[in-house]
Design a protein around this motif. Sequence first.
Motif, PDB file in Angstrom:
ATOM      1  N   GLY A  36       1.040  -0.458  16.957  1.00  0.00           N
ATOM      2  CA  GLY A  36       0.371  -1.246  17.979  1.00  0.00           C
ATOM      3  C   GLY A  36      -0.015  -2.643  17.548  1.00  0.00           C
ATOM      4  O   GLY A  36      -0.728  -3.338  18.280  1.00  0.00           O
ATOM      5  N   PHE A  37       0.437  -3.082  16.362  1.00  0.00           N
ATOM      6  CA  PHE A  37       0.138  -4.424  15.895  1.00  0.00           C
ATOM      7  C   PHE A  37       1.140  -5.428  16.459  1.00  0.00           C
ATOM      8  O   PHE A  37       2.328  -5.137  16.566  1.00  0.00           O
ATOM      9  N   GLN A  38       0.658  -6.616  16.769  1.00  0.00           N
ATOM     10  CA  GLN A  38       1.555  -7.727  17.051  1.00  0.00           C
ATOM     11  C   GLN A  38       1.925  -8.366  15.721  1.00  0.00           C
ATOM     12  O   GLN A  38       1.073  -8.543  14.846  1.00  0.00           O
ATOM     13  N   VAL A  39       3.207  -8.708  15.561  1.00  0.00           N
ATOM     14  CA  VAL A  39       3.714  -9.245  14.296  1.00  0.00           C
ATOM     15  C   VAL A  39       4.329 -10.610  14.549  1.00  0.00           C
ATOM     16  O   VAL A  39       5.038 -10.812  15.545  1.00  0.00           O
TER      17      VAL A  39
ATOM     18  N   ASN B 137      13.601 -13.249  17.320  1.00  0.00           N
ATOM     19  CA  ASN B 137      14.118 -13.090  18.681  1.00  0.00           C
ATOM     20  C   ASN B 137      14.649 -11.671  18.900  1.00  0.00           C
ATOM     21  O   ASN B 137      14.398 -11.053  19.942  1.00  0.00           O
ATOM     22  N   ARG B 138      15.342 -11.146  17.889  1.00  0.00           N
ATOM     23  CA  ARG B 138      15.948  -9.814  18.028  1.00  0.00           C
ATOM     24  C   ARG B 138      14.896  -8.725  18.146  1.00  0.00           C
ATOM     25  O   ARG B 138      15.084  -7.739  18.882  1.00  0.00           O
ATOM     26  N   LEU B 139      13.759  -8.894  17.442  1.00  0.00           N
ATOM     27  CA  LEU B 139      12.720  -7.865  17.448  1.00  0.00           C
ATOM     28  C   LEU B 139      11.565  -8.200  18.392  1.00  0.00           C
ATOM     29  O   LEU B 139      10.512  -7.571  18.337  1.00  0.00           O
ATOM     30  N   ALA B 140      11.786  -9.202  19.240  1.00  0.00           N
ATOM     31  CA  ALA B 140      10.798  -9.577  20.269  1.00  0.00           C
ATOM     32  C   ALA B 140       9.454  -9.976  19.661  1.00  0.00           C
ATOM     33  O   ALA B 140       8.391  -9.646  20.207  1.00  0.00           O
ATOM     34  N   LEU B 141       9.475 -10.690  18.518  1.00  0.00           N
ATOM     35  CA  LEU B 141       8.246 -11.240  17.960  1.00  0.00           C
ATOM     36  C   LEU B 141       7.878 -12.498  18.740  1.00  0.00           C
ATOM     37  O   LEU B 141       8.752 -13.206  19.246  1.00  0.00           O
TER      38      LEU B 141
ATOM     39  N   MET C  83       0.829  -1.210   0.000  1.00  0.00           N
ATOM     40  CA  MET C  83       0.000   0.000   0.000  1.00  0.00           C
ATOM     41  C   MET C  83       0.865   1.263   0.000  1.00  0.00           C
ATOM     42  O   MET C  83       1.736   1.429   0.844  1.00  0.00           O
ATOM     43  N   GLU C  84       0.595   2.141  -0.938  1.00  0.00           N
ATOM     44  CA  GLU C  84       1.308   3.424  -0.969  1.00  0.00           C
ATOM     45  C   GLU C  84       0.738   4.378   0.076  1.00  0.00           C
ATOM     46  O   GLU C  84       1.464   5.190   0.655  1.00  0.00           O
ATOM     47  N   ASN C  85      -0.564   4.275   0.308  1.00  0.00           N
ATOM     48  CA  ASN C  85      -1.220   5.138   1.293  1.00  0.00           C
ATOM     49  C   ASN C  85      -1.180   4.456   2.668  1.00  0.00           C
ATOM     50  O   ASN C  85      -2.044   3.654   3.008  1.00  0.00           O
ATOM     51  N   ARG C  86      -0.171   4.775   3.452  1.00  0.00           N
ATOM     52  CA  ARG C  86       0.001   4.130   4.755  1.00  0.00           C
ATOM     53  C   ARG C  86      -1.098   4.522   5.750  1.00  0.00           C
ATOM     54  O   ARG C  86      -1.293   3.849   6.755  1.00  0.00           O
ATOM     55  N   GLU C  87      -1.794   5.611   5.482  1.00  0.00           N
ATOM     56  CA  GLU C  87      -2.871   5.999   6.391  1.00  0.00           C
ATOM     57  C   GLU C  87      -3.974   4.944   6.429  1.00  0.00           C
ATOM     58  O   GLU C  87      -4.646   4.779   7.454  1.00  0.00           O
ATOM     59  N   GLU C  88      -4.157   4.228   5.332  1.00  0.00           N
ATOM     60  CA  GLU C  88      -5.180   3.181   5.312  1.00  0.00           C
ATOM     61  C   GLU C  88      -4.802   2.034   6.247  1.00  0.00           C
ATOM     62  O   GLU C  88      -5.674   1.424   6.871  1.00  0.00           O
ATOM     63  N   ILE C  89      -3.508   1.726   6.344  1.00  0.00           N
ATOM     64  CA  ILE C  89      -3.071   0.649   7.238  1.00  0.00           C
ATOM     65  C   ILE C  89      -3.474   0.963   8.679  1.00  0.00           C
ATOM     66  O   ILE C  89      -3.860   0.080   9.445  1.00  0.00           O
TER      67      ILE C  89
ATOM     68  N   ASP D   9      12.490  -2.671   9.062  1.00  0.00           N
ATOM     69  CA  ASP D   9      11.793  -1.382   9.149  1.00  0.00           C
ATOM     70  C   ASP D   9      10.279  -1.578   9.057  1.00  0.00           C
ATOM     71  O   ASP D   9       9.521  -0.891   9.756  1.00  0.00           O
ATOM     72  N   TRP D  10       9.855  -2.511   8.217  1.00  0.00           N
ATOM     73  CA  TRP D  10       8.427  -2.806   8.065  1.00  0.00           C
ATOM     74  C   TRP D  10       7.873  -3.394   9.361  1.00  0.00           C
ATOM     75  O   TRP D  10       6.792  -3.030   9.820  1.00  0.00           O
ATOM     76  N   ILE D  11       8.632  -4.296   9.964  1.00  0.00           N
ATOM     77  CA  ILE D  11       8.199  -4.899  11.228  1.00  0.00           C
ATOM     78  C   ILE D  11       8.074  -3.826  12.306  1.00  0.00           C
ATOM     79  O   ILE D  11       7.068  -3.759  13.034  1.00  0.00           O
ATOM     80  N   ARG D  12       9.081  -2.985  12.404  1.00  0.00           N
ATOM     81  CA  ARG D  12       9.065  -1.950  13.452  1.00  0.00           C
ATOM     82  C   ARG D  12       7.940  -0.948  13.210  1.00  0.00           C
ATOM     83  O   ARG D  12       7.330  -0.434  14.161  1.00  0.00           O
ATOM     84  N   TYR D  13       7.650  -0.653  11.946  1.00  0.00           N
ATOM     85  CA  TYR D  13       6.545   0.256  11.636  1.00  0.00           C
ATOM     86  C   TYR D  13       5.227  -0.329  12.128  1.00  0.00           C
ATOM     87  O   TYR D  13       4.425   0.368  12.782  1.00  0.00           O
ATOM     88  N   LEU D  14       4.984  -1.610  11.824  1.00  0.00           N
ATOM     89  CA  LEU D  14       3.750  -2.248  12.281  1.00  0.00           C
ATOM     90  C   LEU D  14       3.685  -2.275  13.806  1.00  0.00           C
ATOM     91  O   LEU D  14       2.627  -2.037  14.397  1.00  0.00           O
TER      92      LEU D  14
END
Length: 620
Positions: free
Chosen positions: A369-372, A406-410, A330-336, A360-365
């Motif tokens: 407030g999303f669990q990944v 493990n590094r990103l606490a998923l 998605m180009e429009n991140r506001e929709e996410i 970067d995508w994981i950290r953005y999500l």
Amino acid sequence: MNWLLPAPKSVNKTGDEFVPHLWRYIQFPKELTTAVNEVLQLAKEKWDTSFIKKNRGSDDQIYTFWLGTLEDPIGMQQTREDNQIPYDKQDAYFLHVQREGIFAYSASLAGLFYALQTLKQIIIQNKWYEQKIIDWSDLLWRGVHVDSKGERPGYEGLKKTIKEWSHYKINLVLFEYEATFPYIRQPEIVGPDAYTTHEIEELQQLARDHFITIIPLVQSIGHVEYILQNPHYALLRENGEITQFCSSQEYVFQLIGELIEEVAEAHPNSPWIHIGGDEAWYLGGCTDCADIAAKHGAARLYIDHMNKVVQLVKDTGKRPIIWDDVLRRMENREEIERLDRSCIIHYWDYQTCGNPLNTDWIRYLQSLGFQVIGGAAMRGASGMDSSCPNFKQRYRNVKDWGFTANRLALPGVIATSWGRYGTLKPLIEPFDLGWYGALAAGEHFWNTKGIQKDDFNQRFDQVFLGGTNHDFPKWLKRFEKGLPYKSTWFDRRYAVSGSLSGNFLSLLDLMWKWRSEEQFFSRKLELLEARLYRVEEELFPDWERWRMSDRTEELKDHILNFASELHPALVDIVGQRWANEYIRAFTQKYLFRVENLFKSFVPPTPRQPETLVKIGTDYG
């Protein structure tokens, strides 16, 4: 020392090798009766003795196991105090092997179950050393996948497979039922090989007994060919496409809701339902959807659709999981940001293989407030016509995901195992070829760092294949380098034919043969296709065109003859139905090219007698 998989965090050898003697008394929590019976069955095969059982509850929320010469272990409390496990770690356990017996404890039933899985590997190898093992998992979620679109074991084989996965400390199975779930309210969806309601219940119980959670997957927008190919549901297609629901049809959500309700009820032990959501290629295709997409964008259409499905899942008391790829594009991140935060985002990336994951995508999500959770691939990610996994890539992809999670606490990672790229697409990579990737997942989701591939390969050989000559790592390197097939490398392996490891090796044997033949087919086809320009430029006399058409026919016969040799061996492993499909899938791309070549080479004039003489002379 013993070969163990996954490798324990700490193994401390405290004495020499010994032979177990008079281990008759056993104490354990009653919740682990199934697991303990499996341990005792193995022990009886080695020791030919009977056991005196005694159920034991928890002491201060500590669960213990004892198998030894005395009815009650001496100094159990002191042993616990002297060998503290890290209680803050997932599934931590302590296992003490000594001459007097075996003692294990954990703060959780799951941890004690995994201690018993380690013990089972020691019993199978029947090499006993006095040792202390302290172990735990780095990840909470350690998942694999069943793709019912493709070939998979029959019901009894599936039960055996689930038990084997648990042995390597896998604790989640993402089950993509498609038409194999016995829907009652929508019977038109149910396929001829669907499980019965009783079988679904038995699978749930088996999974519970082996500390596995089955997460059902119900497709909710794309990949719904198994539903929409039925004319009964034709009006729900997005602009006529049978792969995707129309987001403007309210009955779509009524249908999805009914499917989710039935699946949720059949999986009372799963807190989650996966709702798919990937590869929705046709958003905004029909007139109604196109109007919404024109005003607000296709991203709005998708988010609105998925939020409705999310609410249907929440109404059942479950939590939804959704693939990430449509969001990622998605180009429009506001929709996410409009997506319901109860969603767990399943970020899949199968082609890392040593390249960095998109952290970067994981950290953005996560920032939203999303669990990944992570999505690796243990099988089925090497192309739409692949006959065998790329083991080097599958291993590295699984390992990379374990480290990153493990590094990103998923919470963890689910390793997918695709049987085909769509319900109506050709089969790829037989199911049992996924064992290498599955055990790599068991290893690297338990131990997210510190394990090297050569070490893993040796333990895979010893523990899963039952090897004694340590030759699997060398053999695998030959395969990965693309060396020609040699039957002598497999002689030792056929002794385990019919077992899961035997199926793995027998299929690998067949696929290596097929790969060698494919290389021959490809070279011959390239040589023949290189001559087409002479036909197009009318440089071939008719006799030469007949000669090339004969060569094309010979290649076709060679392909079909080899396929007929392969077929009976495949039938023995996967059954008649799947063997037939695999042969079609493996040969069709070559036969299609051969047929086109033949049509191009055959001249418009009939073959003349002198042409036959010329061809015979030329061949000579």
